[in-house]
Motif scaffolding. Structure first.
Motif, PDB file in Angstrom:
ATOM      1  N   GLY A   1       0.790  -1.225   0.000  1.00 53.29           N
ATOM      2  CA  GLY A   1       0.000   0.000   0.000  1.00 53.29           C
ATOM      3  C   GLY A   1       0.820   1.271   0.000  1.00 53.29           C
ATOM      4  N   VAL A   2       2.163   1.143   0.015  1.00 50.47           N
ATOM      5  CA  VAL A   2       3.046   2.310  -0.025  1.00 50.47           C
ATOM      6  C   VAL A   2       4.046   2.070  -1.152  1.00 50.47           C
ATOM      7  CG1 VAL A   2       4.609   3.806   1.272  1.00 50.47           C
ATOM      8  CG2 VAL A   2       2.817   2.545   2.485  1.00 50.47           C
ATOM      9  N   SER A   3       4.249   3.067  -1.986  1.00 51.17           N
ATOM     10  CA  SER A   3       5.161   2.901  -3.114  1.00 51.17           C
ATOM     11  C   SER A   3       6.586   2.649  -2.621  1.00 51.17           C
ATOM     12  CB  SER A   3       5.140   4.145  -4.004  1.00 51.17           C
ATOM     13  OG  SER A   3       5.751   5.235  -3.336  1.00 51.17           O
ATOM     14  N   ALA A   4       7.368   2.004  -3.467  1.00 57.09           N
ATOM     15  CA  ALA A   4       8.759   1.708  -3.111  1.00 57.09           C
ATOM     16  C   ALA A   4       9.539   2.994  -2.845  1.00 57.09           C
ATOM     17  CB  ALA A   4       9.423   0.902  -4.228  1.00 57.09           C
ATOM     18  N   LEU A   5       9.279   4.030  -3.651  1.00 55.47           N
ATOM     19  CA  LEU A   5       9.986   5.310  -3.490  1.00 55.47           C
ATOM     20  C   LEU A   5       9.631   5.957  -2.154  1.00 55.47           C
ATOM     21  CD1 LEU A   5      11.901   7.313  -4.842  1.00 55.47           C
ATOM     22  CD2 LEU A   5       9.891   8.436  -5.834  1.00 55.47           C
ATOM     23  N   MET A   6       8.340   5.991  -1.823  1.00 52.30           N
ATOM     24  CA  MET A   6       7.928   6.584  -0.561  1.00 52.30           C
ATOM     25  C   MET A   6       8.420   5.766   0.632  1.00 52.30           C
ATOM     26  SD  MET A   6       6.604   8.895   1.249  1.00 52.30           S
ATOM     27  CE  MET A   6       5.831   9.951   0.010  1.00 52.30           C
ATOM     28  N   SER A   7       8.379   4.435   0.503  1.00 52.93           N
ATOM     29  CA  SER A   7       8.860   3.580   1.592  1.00 52.93           C
ATOM     30  C   SER A   7      10.330   3.849   1.884  1.00 52.93           C
ATOM     31  CB  SER A   7       8.664   2.104   1.231  1.00 52.93           C
ATOM     32  OG  SER A   7       7.294   1.776   1.165  1.00 52.93           O
ATOM     33  N   GLU A   8      11.109   3.982   0.827  1.00 55.21           N
ATOM     34  CA  GLU A   8      12.536   4.273   1.004  1.00 55.21           C
ATOM     35  C   GLU A   8      12.737   5.630   1.683  1.00 55.21           C
ATOM     36  OE1 GLU A   8      16.591   4.767  -1.711  1.00 55.21           O
ATOM     37  OE2 GLU A   8      14.729   4.033  -2.618  1.00 55.21           O
ATOM     38  N   GLU A   9      11.953   6.622   1.276  1.00 51.54           N
ATOM     39  CA  GLU A   9      12.058   7.952   1.868  1.00 51.54           C
ATOM     40  C   GLU A   9      11.667   7.932   3.347  1.00 51.54           C
ATOM     41  OE1 GLU A   9      12.687  12.077   2.256  1.00 51.54           O
ATOM     42  OE2 GLU A   9      13.371  10.576   0.802  1.00 51.54           O
ATOM     43  N   ILE A  10      10.632   7.183   3.673  1.00 49.18           N
ATOM     44  CA  ILE A  10      10.187   7.094   5.066  1.00 49.18           C
ATOM     45  C   ILE A  10      11.242   6.402   5.924  1.00 49.18           C
ATOM     46  CG2 ILE A  10       8.508   5.950   6.586  1.00 49.18           C
ATOM     47  CD1 ILE A  10       6.397   6.504   4.398  1.00 49.18           C
ATOM     48  N   ARG A  11      11.815   5.316   5.423  1.00 47.83           N
ATOM     49  CA  ARG A  11      12.847   4.609   6.192  1.00 47.83           C
ATOM     50  C   ARG A  11      14.072   5.487   6.393  1.00 47.83           C
ATOM     51  NH1 ARG A  11      10.853   0.091   3.155  1.00 47.83           N
ATOM     52  NH2 ARG A  11      12.440   0.422   1.535  1.00 47.83           N
ATOM     53  N   ARG A  12      14.434   6.248   5.347  1.00 46.81           N
ATOM     54  CA  ARG A  12      15.590   7.147   5.463  1.00 46.81           C
ATOM     55  C   ARG A  12      15.331   8.233   6.502  1.00 46.81           C
ATOM     56  NH1 ARG A  12      17.023  11.919   3.915  1.00 46.81           N
ATOM     57  NH2 ARG A  12      15.063  12.267   2.771  1.00 46.81           N
ATOM     58  N   ARG A  13      14.132   8.832   6.471  1.00 42.19           N
ATOM     59  CA  ARG A  13      13.808   9.874   7.431  1.00 42.19           C
ATOM     60  C   ARG A  13      13.752   9.312   8.860  1.00 42.19           C
ATOM     61  NH1 ARG A  13      11.513  14.827   6.711  1.00 42.19           N
ATOM     62  NH2 ARG A  13      12.685  14.645   4.743  1.00 42.19           N
ATOM     63  N   ALA A  14      13.180   8.124   9.012  1.00 41.53           N
ATOM     64  CA  ALA A  14      13.118   7.500  10.335  1.00 41.53           C
ATOM     65  C   ALA A  14      14.514   7.282  10.896  1.00 41.53           C
ATOM     66  CB  ALA A  14      12.366   6.171  10.253  1.00 41.53           C
ATOM     67  N   MET A  15      15.441   6.862  10.038  1.00 45.58           N
ATOM     68  CA  MET A  15      16.816   6.657  10.491  1.00 45.58           C
ATOM     69  C   MET A  15      17.465   7.981  10.877  1.00 45.58           C
ATOM     70  SD  MET A  15      19.925   4.698   8.468  1.00 45.58           S
ATOM     71  CE  MET A  15      18.896   3.224   8.353  1.00 45.58           C
ATOM     72  N   GLU A  16      17.244   9.006  10.065  1.00 45.43           N
ATOM     73  CA  GLU A  16      17.813  10.333  10.360  1.00 45.43           C
ATOM     74  C   GLU A  16      17.308  10.867  11.698  1.00 45.43           C
ATOM     75  OE1 GLU A  16      16.644  12.723   7.088  1.00 45.43           O
ATOM     76  OE2 GLU A  16      18.241  12.006   5.747  1.00 45.43           O
ATOM     77  N   MET A  17      16.047  10.616  11.999  1.00 40.05           N
ATOM     78  CA  MET A  17      15.451  11.138  13.222  1.00 40.05           C
ATOM     79  C   MET A  17      15.707  10.248  14.443  1.00 40.05           C
ATOM     80  SD  MET A  17      11.803  12.490  11.633  1.00 40.05           S
ATOM     81  CE  MET A  17      11.224  13.139  13.215  1.00 40.05           C
ATOM     82  N   GLY A  18      16.373   9.099  14.198  1.00 40.03           N
ATOM     83  CA  GLY A  18      16.698   8.220  15.313  1.00 40.03           C
ATOM     84  C   GLY A  18      15.537   7.374  15.784  1.00 40.03           C
ATOM     85  N   TYR A  19      14.585   7.104  14.903  1.00 43.95           N
ATOM     86  CA  TYR A  19      13.427   6.300  15.296  1.00 43.95           C
ATOM     87  C   TYR A  19      13.804   4.833  15.371  1.00 43.95           C
ATOM     88  CZ  TYR A  19       8.861   4.039  15.182  1.00 43.95           C
ATOM     89  OH  TYR A  19       7.773   3.260  15.465  1.00 43.95           O
ATOM     90  N   ARG A  20      13.383   4.157  16.415  1.00 40.74           N
ATOM     91  CA  ARG A  20      13.610   2.730  16.576  1.00 40.74           C
ATOM     92  C   ARG A  20      12.287   2.067  16.958  1.00 40.74           C
ATOM     93  NH1 ARG A  20      17.409   4.336  14.534  1.00 40.74           N
ATOM     94  NH2 ARG A  20      19.627   3.983  14.983  1.00 40.74           N
TER      95      ARG A  20
END
Length: 361
Positions: free
Chosen positions: A31-50
């Motif tokens: 339900g989420v495009s590959a491009l958006m999924s990659e962007e979300i994972r990158r942002r989560a990593m940048e923000m320190g989300y675990r």
């Protein structure tokens, strides 16, 4: 004061998407495009989300994961007890998570794997979140694996790389490498024009054939043809280990030119070790066994076995359970559709301490 940990809502607001979209992307859901999924994972990593997987798993009902392996009885116990040992070890390690392993045993007989898969499909498909089983080349197995996969149940296989369209991944030994290692051990200190006889025992052909043993034997034969072409290779293959024993007994008592025996299976390893001891041929005939378990370790320590090619059977089932767990609980995918476990060699000269450590891993 320490900085507050970011939440799904924080990530969503930073990207202008919904928290549900962020959750689906981080869990690997559709339900989420590959491009958006990659962007979300990158942002989560940048923000320190675990992700707190343990907390999230406790909020939902127990995830039941089915394990279907042959029952480890009689001479089936040498190999299949190792499979059970590995998968049980993994589930002990993740016992704090809300995961419930369900064990299904079945006899080692033609069609029995398919019969247990049918039982799981008909009675438990609505309960289980995943399945671990061995790969068996049988129409009924194929049929019910396809039916289970169609219900969205991820499947990890151990042993043979079959049913690539149905399974999440397959974890298996590097079987041809195991066979090559065994052949190299037998010929390493022999002249290239060696003309002795080498025997191979196991079950790579017939109605009970094991595909891993077939590829193991292929690696063994290929190495001998390339590096010891003068060797005469003779096989004592049979699904009934007692038939193989009689064949070996005849050859060993009638042919003084037998240099070595290689077993491609655990049960045949035990059989040939006991036979060589009975005939008083320890040290006169080199024996290379397969797989590490208490009986093979004992034969190695006593000097009956020259070496063991350890295909790390417990590690295979441990990894299969780990990849399934990571997929169901974390939404993660395995690194490949086929994961190879490289074999190792245990020699009598290594000392039993090294072998024991490998056995406990």
């Amino acid at each position: 004061m320490s900085k507050q940990r970011p939440t799904l809502k924080d990530i969503a607001q930073s990207l202008g998407v919904s928290a549900t979209t962020v959750h689906r992307a981080l869990q690997g859901k559709e339900g989420v495009s590959a491009l958006m999924s990659e962007e979300i994972r990158r942002r989560a990593m940048e923000m320190g989300y675990r992700t707190n997987y343990m907390a999230s798993s406790l909020k939902r009902k127990a995830q039941k994961l089915a394990i279907a392996f042959p029952e480890p009885t009689l001479d089936n116990r040498y190999y299949y007890m190792s499979l059970w040992r590995g998968v049980r070890k993994f589930f002990r390690e993740v016992s704090e998570f809300h995961v419930e392993p369900m064990e299904f045993y079945y006899p080692l007989a033609p069609g029995s794997n398919g019969a247990i898969l049918r039982e799981i499909y008909e009675h438990y498909a609505g309960e289980i979140a995943g399945l671990i089983t061995i790969a068996t080349d049988h129409p009924q197995s194929s049929y019910f694996l396809e039916k289970l996969a169609a219900k969205g149940i991820p499947i990890t296989l151990v042993g043979a790389d079959l049913y690539s369209e149905q399974r999440l991944c397959c974890v298996k030994a590097y079987d041809e490498m195991a066979g090559s290692l065994a052949a190299e051990l037998l010929t390493a200190f022999q002249p290239k024009d060696l003309s002795a006889r080498v025997l191979v025992t196991g079950n790579p052909v017939g109605s009970f054939a094991m595909l891993d043993q077939y590829y193991n034997m292929t690696g063994f034969e290929s190495y001998l043809r390339a590096h010891a072409p003068g060797v005469t290779l003779q096989t004592t293959y049979h699904s009934d280990v007692h038939v193989s024993e009689q064949q070996l007994r005849t050859l060993l008592t009638q042919d003084p030119e037998v240099l070595a025996i290689y077993s491609t299976s655990a049960r045949h390893t035990v059989m040939m070790s006991l036979l060589v001891e009975e005939l008083g041929l320890q040290g006169k005939v080199r024996l290379i066994g397969s797989d590490l378990f208490p009986e093979s370790l004992e034969a190695l320590e006593s000097g009956t076995l020259t070496a063991i090619v350890d295909k790390k059977v417990p590690l295979q089932s441990y990894r299969a359970a780990q990849y399934l767990f990571d997929h169901v609980i974390k939404g993660a995918y395995p690194p490949s559709g086929t994961i190879f476990i490289p074999p190792s060699v245990l020699l009598h000269s290594n000392g039993s301490a090294d072998a024991s450590q490998a056995f406990l891993r």
